[in-house]
Design a protein around this motif. Structure first.
Motif, PDB file in Angstrom:
ATOM      1  N   ARG A 175       0.843  -1.188   0.000  1.00 11.68           N
ATOM      2  CA  ARG A 175       0.000   0.000   0.000  1.00 11.68           C
ATOM      3  C   ARG A 175       0.881   1.241   0.000  1.00 11.68           C
ATOM      4  NH1 ARG A 175      -4.278  -1.732   4.755  1.00 11.68           N
ATOM      5  NH2 ARG A 175      -5.440  -3.281   3.555  1.00 11.68           N
ATOM      6  N   VAL A 176       0.337   2.327  -0.513  1.00  7.63           N
ATOM      7  CA  VAL A 176       1.082   3.578  -0.516  1.00  7.63           C
ATOM      8  C   VAL A 176       1.363   4.035   0.903  1.00  7.63           C
ATOM      9  CG1 VAL A 176       0.999   6.002  -1.204  1.00  7.63           C
ATOM     10  CG2 VAL A 176       0.150   4.251  -2.759  1.00  7.63           C
ATOM     11  N   SER A 177       0.418   3.815   1.797  1.00  5.06           N
ATOM     12  CA  SER A 177       0.600   4.248   3.189  1.00  5.06           C
ATOM     13  C   SER A 177       1.776   3.559   3.857  1.00  5.06           C
ATOM     14  CB  SER A 177      -0.678   3.979   3.983  1.00  5.06           C
ATOM     15  OG  SER A 177      -1.023   2.603   3.940  1.00  5.06           O
ATOM     16  N   SER A 178       2.169   2.378   3.403  1.00  2.78           N
ATOM     17  CA  SER A 178       3.274   1.646   4.030  1.00  2.78           C
ATOM     18  C   SER A 178       4.569   2.438   4.001  1.00  2.78           C
ATOM     19  CB  SER A 178       3.475   0.300   3.329  1.00  2.78           C
ATOM     20  OG  SER A 178       2.383  -0.562   3.541  1.00  2.78           O
ATOM     21  N   VAL A 179       4.790   3.210   2.933  1.00  2.00           N
ATOM     22  CA  VAL A 179       6.058   3.936   2.804  1.00  2.00           C
ATOM     23  C   VAL A 179       6.135   5.111   3.768  1.00  2.00           C
ATOM     24  CG1 VAL A 179       6.160   3.256   0.387  1.00  2.00           C
ATOM     25  CG2 VAL A 179       5.273   5.520   0.980  1.00  2.00           C
ATOM     26  N   LEU A 180       5.040   5.444   4.435  1.00  3.78           N
ATOM     27  CA  LEU A 180       5.031   6.541   5.391  1.00  3.78           C
ATOM     28  C   LEU A 180       5.165   6.047   6.827  1.00  3.78           C
ATOM     29  CD1 LEU A 180       2.229   8.823   3.878  1.00  3.78           C
ATOM     30  CD2 LEU A 180       4.694   8.923   3.500  1.00  3.78           C
ATOM     31  N   TYR A 181       5.504   4.765   7.003  1.00  4.06           N
ATOM     32  CA  TYR A 181       5.599   4.224   8.363  1.00  4.06           C
ATOM     33  C   TYR A 181       6.601   4.979   9.235  1.00  4.06           C
ATOM     34  CZ  TYR A 181       5.461   0.948  12.211  1.00  4.06           C
ATOM     35  OH  TYR A 181       5.300   0.401  13.452  1.00  4.06           O
ATOM     36  N   PRO A 182       7.771   5.355   8.729  1.00  2.00           N
ATOM     37  CA  PRO A 182       8.686   6.117   9.589  1.00  2.00           C
ATOM     38  C   PRO A 182       8.091   7.424  10.090  1.00  2.00           C
ATOM     39  CG  PRO A 182       9.867   5.237   7.709  1.00  2.00           C
ATOM     40  CD  PRO A 182       8.407   4.997   7.442  1.00  2.00           C
ATOM     41  N   LEU A 183       7.099   7.965   9.414  1.00  3.33           N
ATOM     42  CA  LEU A 183       6.460   9.214   9.818  1.00  3.33           C
ATOM     43  C   LEU A 183       5.195   8.981  10.642  1.00  3.33           C
ATOM     44  CD1 LEU A 183       6.805  11.155   6.459  1.00  3.33           C
ATOM     45  CD2 LEU A 183       7.946  11.735   8.591  1.00  3.33           C
ATOM     46  N   LEU A 184       4.368   8.032  10.221  1.00  2.00           N
ATOM     47  CA  LEU A 184       3.061   7.824  10.843  1.00  2.00           C
ATOM     48  C   LEU A 184       3.052   6.702  11.866  1.00  2.00           C
ATOM     49  CD1 LEU A 184       0.714   8.172   7.710  1.00  2.00           C
ATOM     50  CD2 LEU A 184       1.290   9.908   9.413  1.00  2.00           C
ATOM     51  N   GLY A 185       4.030   5.804  11.818  1.00  7.16           N
ATOM     52  CA  GLY A 185       4.024   4.664  12.727  1.00  7.16           C
ATOM     53  C   GLY A 185       2.828   3.765  12.471  1.00  7.16           C
ATOM     54  N   ARG A 194      -5.504   4.890   5.557  1.00  7.81           N
ATOM     55  CA  ARG A 194      -6.557   4.595   4.577  1.00  7.81           C
ATOM     56  C   ARG A 194      -6.844   5.816   3.697  1.00  7.81           C
ATOM     57  NH1 ARG A 194      -8.796   1.277   8.961  1.00  7.81           N
ATOM     58  NH2 ARG A 194      -8.788  -0.907   8.237  1.00  7.81           N
ATOM     59  N   ILE A 195      -6.761   7.003   4.253  1.00  7.99           N
ATOM     60  CA  ILE A 195      -6.966   8.208   3.443  1.00  7.99           C
ATOM     61  C   ILE A 195      -5.904   8.296   2.351  1.00  7.99           C
ATOM     62  CG2 ILE A 195      -6.858  10.735   3.477  1.00  7.99           C
ATOM     63  CD1 ILE A 195      -8.166  10.630   6.246  1.00  7.99           C
ATOM     64  N   VAL A 196      -4.665   8.011   2.715  1.00 14.40           N
ATOM     65  CA  VAL A 196      -3.583   8.020   1.728  1.00 14.40           C
ATOM     66  C   VAL A 196      -3.847   6.983   0.645  1.00 14.40           C
ATOM     67  CG1 VAL A 196      -1.124   7.538   1.376  1.00 14.40           C
ATOM     68  CG2 VAL A 196      -1.859   8.885   3.353  1.00 14.40           C
ATOM     69  N   ASP A 197      -4.266   5.778   1.032  1.00 12.31           N
ATOM     70  CA  ASP A 197      -4.485   4.708   0.060  1.00 12.31           C
ATOM     71  C   ASP A 197      -5.686   4.992  -0.843  1.00 12.31           C
ATOM     72  OD1 ASP A 197      -2.351   3.193   0.996  1.00 12.31           O
ATOM     73  OD2 ASP A 197      -3.554   2.311   2.587  1.00 12.31           O
ATOM     74  N   ILE A 198      -6.733   5.579  -0.284  1.00 15.60           N
ATOM     75  CA  ILE A 198      -7.896   5.934  -1.107  1.00 15.60           C
ATOM     76  C   ILE A 198      -7.514   6.992  -2.132  1.00 15.60           C
ATOM     77  CG2 ILE A 198     -10.160   7.063  -1.057  1.00 15.60           C
ATOM     78  CD1 ILE A 198     -10.577   5.680   1.704  1.00 15.60           C
ATOM     79  N   THR A 483      -4.489  17.789 -12.750  1.00 17.88           N
ATOM     80  CA  THR A 483      -3.530  18.834 -12.401  1.00 17.88           C
ATOM     81  C   THR A 483      -3.678  19.240 -10.941  1.00 17.88           C
ATOM     82  OG1 THR A 483      -3.578  19.664 -14.679  1.00 17.88           O
ATOM     83  CG2 THR A 483      -2.705  21.141 -12.988  1.00 17.88           C
ATOM     84  N   VAL A 484      -4.918  19.337 -10.476  1.00 23.83           N
ATOM     85  CA  VAL A 484      -5.159  19.692  -9.075  1.00 23.83           C
ATOM     86  C   VAL A 484      -4.723  18.556  -8.153  1.00 23.83           C
ATOM     87  CG1 VAL A 484      -6.930  20.289  -7.382  1.00 23.83           C
ATOM     88  CG2 VAL A 484      -7.044  21.235  -9.694  1.00 23.83           C
ATOM     89  N   LEU A 485      -5.055  17.321  -8.517  1.00 18.65           N
ATOM     90  CA  LEU A 485      -4.677  16.180  -7.694  1.00 18.65           C
ATOM     91  C   LEU A 485      -3.168  15.979  -7.642  1.00 18.65           C
ATOM     92  CD1 LEU A 485      -7.313  13.445  -8.694  1.00 18.65           C
ATOM     93  CD2 LEU A 485      -7.220  14.769  -6.579  1.00 18.65           C
ATOM     94  N   GLY A 486      -2.453  16.519  -8.621  1.00 18.55           N
ATOM     95  CA  GLY A 486      -1.014  16.335  -8.645  1.00 18.55           C
ATOM     96  C   GLY A 486      -0.304  16.955  -7.456  1.00 18.55           C
ATOM     97  N   LEU A 487      -0.836  18.044  -6.897  1.00 20.66           N
ATOM     98  CA  LEU A 487      -0.161  18.740  -5.802  1.00 20.66           C
ATOM     99  C   LEU A 487       0.055  17.851  -4.581  1.00 20.66           C
ATOM    100  CD1 LEU A 487       1.109  21.316  -4.731  1.00 20.66           C
ATOM    101  CD2 LEU A 487      -1.179  22.052  -4.003  1.00 20.66           C
ATOM    102  N   PRO A 488      -0.987  17.223  -4.027  1.00 20.31           N
ATOM    103  CA  PRO A 488      -0.726  16.356  -2.863  1.00 20.31           C
ATOM    104  C   PRO A 488       0.195  15.182  -3.182  1.00 20.31           C
ATOM    105  CG  PRO A 488      -3.003  16.120  -3.632  1.00 20.31           C
ATOM    106  CD  PRO A 488      -2.424  17.303  -4.323  1.00 20.31           C
ATOM    107  N   PHE A 489       0.194  14.713  -4.428  1.00 21.29           N
ATOM    108  CA  PHE A 489       1.098  13.630  -4.790  1.00 21.29           C
ATOM    109  C   PHE A 489       2.550  14.098  -4.794  1.00 21.29           C
ATOM    110  CE2 PHE A 489      -2.803  11.617  -6.167  1.00 21.29           C
ATOM    111  CZ  PHE A 489      -2.559  10.275  -5.903  1.00 21.29           C
ATOM    112  N   PHE A 490       2.790  15.360  -5.169  1.00 20.25           N
ATOM    113  CA  PHE A 490       4.137  15.902  -5.081  1.00 20.25           C
ATOM    114  C   PHE A 490       4.602  15.965  -3.625  1.00 20.25           C
ATOM    115  CE2 PHE A 490       4.018  17.306  -9.487  1.00 20.25           C
ATOM    116  CZ  PHE A 490       5.360  17.207  -9.836  1.00 20.25           C
ATOM    117  N   VAL A 491       3.715  16.416  -2.757  1.00 18.56           N
ATOM    118  CA  VAL A 491       4.050  16.457  -1.329  1.00 18.56           C
ATOM    119  C   VAL A 491       4.345  15.049  -0.823  1.00 18.56           C
ATOM    120  CG1 VAL A 491       3.191  17.030   0.968  1.00 18.56           C
ATOM    121  CG2 VAL A 491       2.682  18.542  -0.960  1.00 18.56           C
ATOM    122  N   LEU A 492       3.524  14.078  -1.248  1.00 21.03           N
ATOM    123  CA  LEU A 492       3.739  12.689  -0.858  1.00 21.03           C
ATOM    124  C   LEU A 492       5.097  12.180  -1.328  1.00 21.03           C
ATOM    125  CD1 LEU A 492       2.676   9.993   0.295  1.00 21.03           C
ATOM    126  CD2 LEU A 492       1.609   9.571  -1.939  1.00 21.03           C
TER     127      LEU A 492
END
Length: 573
Positions: A175-185, A194-198, A483-492
């Motif tokens: 899952r995409v959320s897995s790569v954020l484990y060092p940040l989110l635990g 789940r929000i990240v994965d959706i 184009t709008v959805l691209g912004l949060p993906f850049f942050v990710l």
């Protein structure tokens, strides 16, 4: 309630991610149909604001990804294997490359291989360059290679490397959320994860829908020339239906029998078409051009990587470069997870250099053959491409107008249609597999086939509904959404860079810090200082050095144990 519905349908997935994503997709399609003008206006306003005010962030971001990947490939982490130390790649390099390309931008290269170079040749983006001149031709190739070379593949490589590490080294879910484990635990297993994965599922569906729309228009244009079929929304919806059925069949057969076979077949046909154009066109001109374009690309890469059109502010980058980056990054989770899925057993260095270098090299050859052939037709041949593609705006038909200048036009056009269809099929097939992984968190194709079939059909329905409801303007509206959805993906993506480095330092503490030679030199210098200063308690320097060394060894051992324990603990979770 959702778990009960999942059991009733015989699914094996995360019910919150699966049903929320499906529901939001339906909601968006209904809104796009019933409230077309309002939806267009909202996203057009947001898209215009982003392109005007944050275009520089998109451009800087992708260049940062590229520099980061090159650094990690040549660093001490480069030899780390994505999996167990005895794991070896499942696919040969040839098959791996074919699958990389088919799932990545195969369809886009077919669509833009002629259209983009001829567009920039006719309308140079930088001021002071005369349209349809030699300098315009050179810069047209530089812009095209910039858009589809190392930068595009950096957008794919970064998430795919991060996914592969956290899945195959740490044992996390796919899952995409897995790569954020060092940040989110452990919150990656809760609402935040789940929000990240959706969001990743939605971005994948819409990103693929744009590609499906472009591919369908190109197929329709080719069939119109071959068989006289009209170019309208009804024909395009029928084409989507047929090709979605083919993709669904491929989904049923799975990764090895479906995508791998289609990818191998298609890359052979694509290379065959390219060699046909090379052999029957201006062969010497193209041979020289391929070599020259390597230099054009490399010499222009640094300036284009940081160019923001600051002085002229023409808005060109917003409609080309920034849109490309935003569009590409929205479906980078799809391509990234797919690439990770087929890359287990490769080292980080082999992975990064392979994902960046192999497709980029092919892209240079592809654009050199098709783009320079198109420019040669304008400069030294009968012309007509600028009129058709730029002045009349027939971008989907650019390839087929181009092929009219070659022998066996009908056969070449038919082959091109078939290649686009198969690229279309493998992209939809790959996306279905990945979206199923995102919603289920499974590393293998262990879920019921009906789940992947559902997503394959959903992708076709999204694109087909938009075409049927609003025609080309619907796809334009979807592009603005992307184009709008691209912004949060850049942050990710920036968060991914931080997470990967943090995980590497935790899991491999012996590779952290200065190199071994530098550590030894620092140790010698420290001992020399201690010897010269003497010891207050009358202990000899040798005894104190031994004690100090033991203490350091104990501390280092404790740090190593702690680091390994931390890595094992996180991986176990």
């Amino acid at each position: 309630m959702l778990e009960k519905l999942q059991r009733l349908l015989g699914l094996r997935t995360d019910p919150v991610i699966f049903f929320t994503s499906a529901g939001l997709t339906v909601l968006f399609v209904v809104a796009a149909i019933s409230l077309t003008e309002q939806v267009d206006r909202i996203f057009a306003t947001a898209s215009d604001w982003l392109l005007t005010n944050l275009g520089w962030f998109y451009i800087l971001g992708v260049t940062t990804f590229l520099v980061y990947l090159l650094w990690i490939a040549v660093s001490r982490y480069g030899h780390i294997r994505l999996g167990a130390q005895d794991d070896r790649p499942e696919y040969s390099r040839r098959t791996w490359f074919a699958m990389l390309f088919a799932a990545g931008i195969g369809t886009i290269l077919m669509f833009w291989g002629v259209a983009e170079p001829i567009s920039h040749f006719a309308e140079p983006p930088q001021q002071g360059v005369e349209p349809q001149s030699t300098e315009a031709a050179r810069m047209a190739m530089a812009y095209s290679l910039y858009h589809f070379g190392l930068h595009t593949w950096s957008i794919f490589c970064l998430p795919s490397l991060t996914f592969a590490y956290f899945v195959y080294v740490r044992g996390m879910p796919f899952r995409v959320s897995s790569v954020l484990y060092p940040l989110l635990g452990d919150r990656v297993y809760g609402t935040a994860g789940r929000i990240v994965d959706i969001a990743a599922v939605m971005g994948t569906l819409f990103g693929v829908a744009v590609s499906i729309g472009l591919g369908t228009m190109q197929i329709n244009s080719g069939l119109a020339r071959l068989f006289g079929l009209p170019e309208n929304s009804l024909v395009q919806v029928l084409l989507i239906t047929v090709i979605t059925a083919i993709a669904t069949t491929s989904v049923v057969y799975g990764l090895d029998k479906g995508i791998r076979r289609l990818s191998n077949i298609n890359i052979v046909m694509a290379i065959g078409l390219m060699l046909f154009v090379f052999a029957t066109g201006a062969t010497l001109f193209l041979a020289k051009g391929i070599i020259e374009n390597v230099g054009v690309y490399l010499s222009s890469l640094v300036s284009l990587a940081f160019w923001n059109d600051t002085f002229a502010d023409t808005g060109w980058q917003g409609t080309w470069t920034v849109f490309y980056w935003a569009w590409t990054i929205t479906w980078s989770p799809f391509v990234g997870i797919f690439i990770a899925r087929i890359s287990k057993g490769r080292t980080i260095r082999e992975f990064v250099l392979g994902v960046l270098a192999l497709p980029t090299a092919f892209t240079i050859v592809w654009f050199s053959v098709f783009g320079m052939s198109a420019i040669d037709i304008e400069l030294n041949g009968p012309g007509g491409l600028v009129r058709e593609v730029v002045e009349e705006g027939d971008i989907p038909g650019a390839l087929f107008t181009f092929l009219e200048n070659y022998p066996l036009t009908t056969l070449a056009s038919a082959l091109s249609v078939l290649i686009v269809v198969i690229f279309f099929t493998t992209s939809s097939d790959s996306a279905s597999l990945v979206v199923d992984m995102l919603s289920a968190g499974q590393r293998e194709e262990g879920g019921p086939t009906r789940q992947r079939v559902f997503w394959a059909i959903t992708e076709g329905v999204v694109a087909g509904t938009l075409i049927a409801a609003t025609g080309k303007s619907g796809l334009d509206a979807l592009a603005e959404v992307i184009t709008v959805l691209g912004l949060p993906f850049f942050v990710l993506a920036f968060l991914m860079m931080y997470s990967l480095v943090r995980a590497l330092r935790t899991d491999f503490p012996e590779l952290t810090g200065p190199p071994a030679a530098l550590r030894r030199r620092m140790e010698r210098e420290r001992r020399t200082r201690e010897w010269g200063a003497g010891k207050r308690d009358g202990e000899n320097a040798e005894g104190i050095e031994g004690t100090g060394g033991a203490g350091r060894a104990g501390r280092a051992g404790g740090e190593t144990s702690e680091g390994a324990g931390g890595g094992a603990s996180e991986g176990g979770r």
